[in-house]
Scaffold this active site. Structure first.
Site, PDB file in Angstrom:
ATOM      1  N   HIS A   1       0.452  -1.082   0.064  1.00  0.00           N
ATOM      2  CA  HIS A   1       0.142  -0.031  -0.133  1.00  0.00           C
ATOM      3  C   HIS A   1       0.629   1.562  -0.091  1.00  0.00           C
ATOM      4  O   HIS A   1       0.708   2.624  -0.508  1.00  0.00           O
ATOM      5  CB  HIS A   1      -1.066   0.117   0.907  1.00  0.00           C
ATOM      6  CG  HIS A   1      -1.981  -0.751   0.527  1.00  0.00           C
ATOM      7  ND1 HIS A   1      -1.653  -2.221  -0.037  1.00  0.00           N
ATOM      8  CD2 HIS A   1      -3.606  -0.695   0.976  1.00  0.00           C
ATOM      9  CE1 HIS A   1      -3.182  -2.170   0.416  1.00  0.00           C
ATOM     10  NE2 HIS A   1      -4.113  -1.792   1.181  1.00  0.00           N
TER      11      HIS A   1
ATOM     12  N   HIS B   1       1.535  -2.437   8.598  1.00  0.00           N
ATOM     13  CA  HIS B   1       2.679  -2.673   8.954  1.00  0.00           C
ATOM     14  C   HIS B   1       4.391  -2.973   9.761  1.00  0.00           C
ATOM     15  O   HIS B   1       3.473  -1.327  10.361  1.00  0.00           O
ATOM     16  CB  HIS B   1       3.549  -2.797   7.328  1.00  0.00           C
ATOM     17  CG  HIS B   1       2.342  -3.404   5.884  1.00  0.00           C
ATOM     18  ND1 HIS B   1       2.975  -4.845   5.516  1.00  0.00           N
ATOM     19  CD2 HIS B   1       1.270  -3.048   4.819  1.00  0.00           C
ATOM     20  CE1 HIS B   1       1.755  -5.104   4.860  1.00  0.00           C
ATOM     21  NE2 HIS B   1       0.872  -3.712   4.376  1.00  0.00           N
TER      22      HIS B   1
END
Length: 314
Positions: free
Chosen positions: A183, A268
């Site tokens: 992303h 993340h």
């Protein structure tokens, strides 16, 4: 007799007053009132220019700093859950996951329209500009797949019988690996590509003024036919270019907001996000600062490259 003298004095007085009245000769006429619709268009374009025309190097610094600081804050403090912390939110499902598709459609339209104007409607020249988006697409596809391969190679499943990520997840187990943030990479790749491509609109008005120059044929070594064709295309396509420009600015705001959401929520780790950001910056540098500078005719060229030279190519 007295009556004639009185009339003569009045005429003389009126003449003297007329001589003292300030002359309006040579003054520019007042501009016509601006229509509310025209004013709104000017305002929207002004805002869009402020959003898109920030120098790319400055944006890189801001994005990189944002990724680092946001990730540290995310690791030190738990950010309260919200609609955007759910990966199934509308923006993530229908915008980010289809992010490159949205970007390529709008940028492809924009590059095709603008280059068709300043390349005098010559397809071979326009094709060199569109090839930049082909390169950007290849970069996106290769990097995302390399990220997956890295995760598979260096990772391991919580259940020892699985050595493949997909099999591990399908069995309901957890996969522990270095999952580089796709992303963050995608959003920064989108934003940096947009930032470079829209530079051709920064001096778009200058191009319109240049086309009215009677000596342009000798100054830029272009033919009268090319100038005439460019003037015609400029007039016909500029309204559409403005509309696409506004849409790209709106999309950029969405990408920047979703980049912020991807950073502040625990999707993340810090190293995974920073690695993704650096890969996006590397793709930008290799393409726009190195590869597109080639003079080979069949390779992509920098945005705005044309015989008219209406903008400065960095």
């Amino acid at each position: 007799m007295a009556s004639n003298q009185g009339q003569s004095r009045r005429r003389q007085s009126q003449q003297d007053l007329g001589d003292k009245t300030p002359s309006r000769k040579g003054k520019k006429p007042l501009p016509e009132p601006t229509h509310i619709g025209h004013f709104f268009v000017i305002l929207v374009l002004k805002i869009c220019r402020m959003i898109l025309f920030i120098d790319t190097s400055v944006k890189i610094g801001v994005y990189l700093m944002g990724v680092m600081v946001g990730s540290v804050i995310c690791d030190l403090f738990k950010v309260p859950n919200s609609y955007f912390s759910d990966k199934r939110n509308v923006f993530n499902q229908y915008f980010v996951k289809l992010g490159w598709g949205w970007t390529i459609v709008l940028l492809g339209t924009y590059v095709a329209l603008t280059s068709w104007v300043y390349c005098h409607g010559r397809w071979l020249a326009v094709r060199r500009h569109l090839m930049r988006l082909v390169v950007a697409t290849i970069q996106w596809y290769v990097c995302v797949n390399v990220f997956r391969q890295i995760e598979n190679v260096v990772g391991m499943c919580t259940a020892t019988e699985h050595t493949n990520r997909d099999d591990c997840i399908a069995d309901g187990k957890g996969w522990l690996g270095f999952d580089i943030s796709g992303h963050v990479f995608l959003l920064m790749h989108n934003l940096l590509t947009i930032s470079e491509e829209v530079k051709t609109y920064k001096d778009w008005r200058k191009l319109g003024v240049m086309l009215e120059d009677e000596d342009l044929e000798s100054k830029r070594k272009v033919s009268a036919q090319e100038i005439a064709e460019t003037k015609k295309l400029y007039k016909e396509l500029t309204p559409y270019i403005k509309a696409v420009f506004v849409a790209i600015a709106f999309l950029s705001v969405i990408w920047e907001f979703m980049l912020l959401m991807s950073v502040v929520y625990r999707f993340h780790t810090l190293p995974q996000k920073v690695t993704a950001a650096f890969v996006a910056i590397m793709c930008w540098f290799v393409s726009y600062r190195l590869f597109y500078r080639s003079d080979v005719e069949w390779l992509p060229c920098p945005p705005g490259k044309t015989k008219l030279e209406y903008m400065k190519i960095e």
